[in-house]
Design a protein around this motif. Sequence first.
Motif: not given
Length: 333
Positions: A14-15, A59-62, A68-70, A99-100
């Motif tokens: 969740x955000x 852009x938004x996470x699915x 997460x993480x670059x 796309x992280x």
Amino acid sequence: MTTSSLTKAVLFHELGGPEVLKVEDVPLRQPGPGEVLFKVEAIGLNRAEALFRAGGYYYQPTLPGSRLGYEAAGVVEAVGDGVTAFRPGDSVMAAADFDFGVHGVYGEQVLLPEDSVVNRPAGVDAVTSAAAWLTYSTAYGGLVETAALAPGDHVVITSASSGVGTAALQTALRLGAIPIATTRGEAKRQRLLELGAAHVITTDSEDLVKEVRRITGGRGAEVAFDAIGGPGFAALGDALTPGGTAVLYGWLDPRPVQLSMNWPQTVHTYANGVLARTPDHRRRASSFIGSGLADGTLAPVIAATFDGLERMPDAHRLMESNTHTGKIVVTLG
């Protein structure tokens, strides 16, 4: 045929704030054609990841279950068919061109496309490598390949205490340019001077345009390198010499960007991931970064290290506190 096992990674369902980050077991398959599997030794944090976690990135996470993480450094464990640039045992780092939410590198092991992996500079440790690629490739790509910063040019660097900001200070110095750092208050002034800023402007108490004009003898700066955007972007344009260049690479201020009426000037938006997808840029950036680390002109500023994936929420809290200078790194074993 590929087989799967389990590895640990940081996910969020969740955000929200740092507390939404959870360490979980996730499937890990062997690399397929064109893929590289590496064991992660260190992870470098970036402001974009906090924005992504909270829903404020471009852009938004699915959800649920976003990665997460670059940025990470590690050692190759296996490669897929057709991979010739890497082999098991090679020291590598992620090129941050993906796309992280899908390929996020917050994990014990990471599977990436071959084009998303670059070799670590010889003799450079994992923590330094995890703090180097994205910050210095952004500074290099924005200042050199986009703005054509030249010796003797004055460059205004906003958010100068950030990872990219400190990398930009060193990059400007390496090019023979004159870095003018901006920060909101007095707390970081001395540290920025120690890191090589020729001048520091505190924007909460000083007029940016007047100070830049004073520093440059009334001429204005040749380049502005901005992580903030928003209405304040217009003042950076006002501080440029006619014909100067402003490069906007971030949007810490989510309000609409305002442009200066100080024309003519060139305004670029800069997306490091797009440039990093081109082999020629990766080659040039790798050479610039590697040679700079080798001769000491580039040296990542490490604000803090945290040990273990379970410390990732704490690392994010520090990042969002804005009290640090430089890069935050999470180490693994």
